[in-house]
Design a protein around this motif. Structure first.
Motif, short mmCIF file in Angstrom:
data_model
loop_
_atom_site.label_atom_id
_atom_site.label_comp_id
_atom_site.label_asym_id
_atom_site.label_seq_id
_atom_site.Cartn_x
_atom_site.Cartn_y
_atom_site.Cartn_z
N ASN A 277 12.27 19.54 7.56
CA ASN A 277 12.19 20.55 6.98
C ASN A 277 12.06 21.83 7.87
O ASN A 277 11.84 23.24 8.68
N ASP A 278 12.86 21.32 9.06
CA ASP A 278 13.04 22.43 10.26
C ASP A 278 12.87 23.50 9.90
O ASP A 278 14.06 23.92 9.48
N ASP A 279 12.92 24.30 11.12
CA ASP A 279 13.16 25.96 11.16
C ASP A 279 12.16 26.55 9.67
O ASP A 279 12.80 27.79 8.83
N VAL A 280 11.13 25.96 8.87
CA VAL A 280 10.73 26.63 7.95
C VAL A 280 9.79 27.84 8.68
O VAL A 280 8.80 27.35 9.77
N THR B 102 11.27 17.26 11.41
CA THR B 102 10.15 17.11 10.02
C THR B 102 9.18 18.36 11.34
O THR B 102 8.97 17.95 12.13
N GLU B 103 8.86 19.37 10.39
CA GLU B 103 7.63 20.34 11.10
C GLU B 103 7.04 20.34 11.36
O GLU B 103 6.51 20.40 9.59
N TYR B 104 6.05 20.21 11.82
CA TYR B 104 4.11 20.35 11.79
C TYR B 104 3.52 21.44 11.49
O TYR B 104 3.68 22.14 12.57
N PHE C 24 7.57 22.89 20.51
CA PHE C 24 6.98 24.19 19.70
C PHE C 24 7.36 25.43 18.76
O PHE C 24 7.63 25.94 19.24
N ASP C 25 9.06 24.70 17.81
CA ASP C 25 9.25 25.41 16.67
C ASP C 25 9.94 25.93 17.31
O ASP C 25 10.84 27.23 17.15
N ALA C 26 10.99 25.51 18.98
CA ALA C 26 12.16 26.09 19.41
C ALA C 26 13.01 26.17 18.68
O ALA C 26 13.59 24.91 18.10
N THR C 27 14.60 26.17 18.28
CA THR C 27 14.41 28.13 19.42
C THR C 27 14.38 29.02 18.37
O THR C 27 14.43 30.34 18.28
N SER C 28 13.76 28.17 16.99
CA SER C 28 13.92 30.29 16.20
C SER C 28 11.93 30.95 16.32
O SER C 28 12.15 31.95 15.45
N PHE C 29 11.40 29.85 16.28
CA PHE C 29 10.06 30.54 17.12
C PHE C 29 9.32 31.55 15.89
O PHE C 29 8.93 32.40 15.82
N ILE D 38 4.79 22.09 15.31
CA ILE D 38 5.51 20.90 16.54
C ILE D 38 6.91 21.07 15.81
O ILE D 38 6.84 20.77 14.37
N ASP D 39 7.78 20.85 15.93
CA ASP D 39 9.30 19.90 15.89
C ASP D 39 9.46 18.92 16.35
O ASP D 39 9.20 18.40 17.40
N VAL D 40 9.43 17.90 15.19
CA VAL D 40 9.54 16.33 15.95
C VAL D 40 10.59 15.64 15.15
O VAL D 40 11.04 15.64 14.36
CA LIG Z 1 10.71 24.19 13.86
#
Ligand SMILES: [Ca+2]
Ligand SMILES: [Ca+2]
Ligand SMILES: [Ca+2]
Length: 235
Positions: free
Chosen positions: A62-65, A99-101, A141-146, A189-191
């Motif tokens: 779910n990256d970029d949530v 996956t974003e946590y 840490f949620d790059a690059t969307s932040f 964080i993005d894993v």
């Molecule tokens: Ca992300």
């Protein structure tokens, strides 16, 4: 009808059920993959850490949530005994996505020194073997969307946070001795796919002791006065 015949007639249905069960079993690992499967803190550090269990994944890849991820991990308490780094290592199953946590953690200052900032870094390995996560490796840490801002404002300890790909620094305030932020600290964080483990290293930065600064200032003043008197005596 004999038992053999009944079995022969029922076998296509049984075979279909077995095939469906097999399909589900084969499919399950891919559904469960791409997630943090375990985490543990490095007990050689300078804190005691209480971690909640790793819950079943809520939203894989779910990256970029935006905002808080439905995948939440809770550090119930991280109680520092002294100033220094504390490492938490995560075990990761491979997947075909990112996956974003959201990490939520209670932090306790038992160091006897107020903190002027709090630093969090991503990397690999623990203790002396820790190496920082490089830029562009997908662990960040949620790059690059932040689009999931970290929050260290609990109890008003830190007003600001410096946010970059692999380092967060909370600052602009004081985390007092005995303090415990409410609400707790929070960051995303993005894993990525393709790693088997990674580490979050965290370290408070202590405020310089005023007595040390005062003694230094008094010492310099004393030297200046002694030099002045010596010059006066030589006149
Ligand atoms: Ca992300
Ligand atoms: Ca990185
Ligand atoms: Ca995000």
């Amino acid at each position: 009808m004999t038992n053999t015949n009944r079995f022969s007639k029922a076998s296509p249905r049984i075979a279909a059920c077995l095939a469906l069960a097999t399909m589900l079993l084969v499919a399950s690992p891919s559904v469960q993959a791409g997630q943090i499967t375990a985490w543990a803190w490095d007990p050689t550090g300078i804190a005691s850490v209480a971690l909640a269990g790793v819950p079943p994944i809520a939203a894989i890849n779910n990256d970029d949530v935006a905002g808080i991820s439905p995948n939440v991990l809770l550090v119930t308490q991280k109680a520092y005994f002294s100033i220094g780094p504390v490492d938490i290592e995560f075990t990761v199953a491979p997947s075909s996505g990112v996956t974003e946590y959201t990490i939520i953690e209670g932090v306790d200052n038992g160091t006897g020194i107020p903190w002027s900032s709090y630093r969090i870094e991503l990397g690999f390995g623990v203790g002396a073997s820790f190496t920082p996560s490089p830029s562009g490796d997908g662990l960040d840490f949620d790059a690059t969307s932040f689009n999931s801002p970290p929050d260290f404002t609990g109890s008003g300890y830190f007003a600001d946070v410096s946010e970059s790909e692999d380092v967060l620094v909370a600052f602009d305030g004081i985390f007092p001795v005995g303090g415990f932020p409410s609400p707790e600290f929070r960051f995303n964080i993005d894993v990525p796919d393709g790693i088997t483990s990674f580490t979050i290293r965290q370290q408070p930065i202590g405020v310089p002791e005023p007595t040390t600064a005062l003694l230094t200032a008094l010492g310099l003043t004393g030297i200046a006065l002694a030099t002045h008197r010596k010059k006066q005596a030589n006149l």
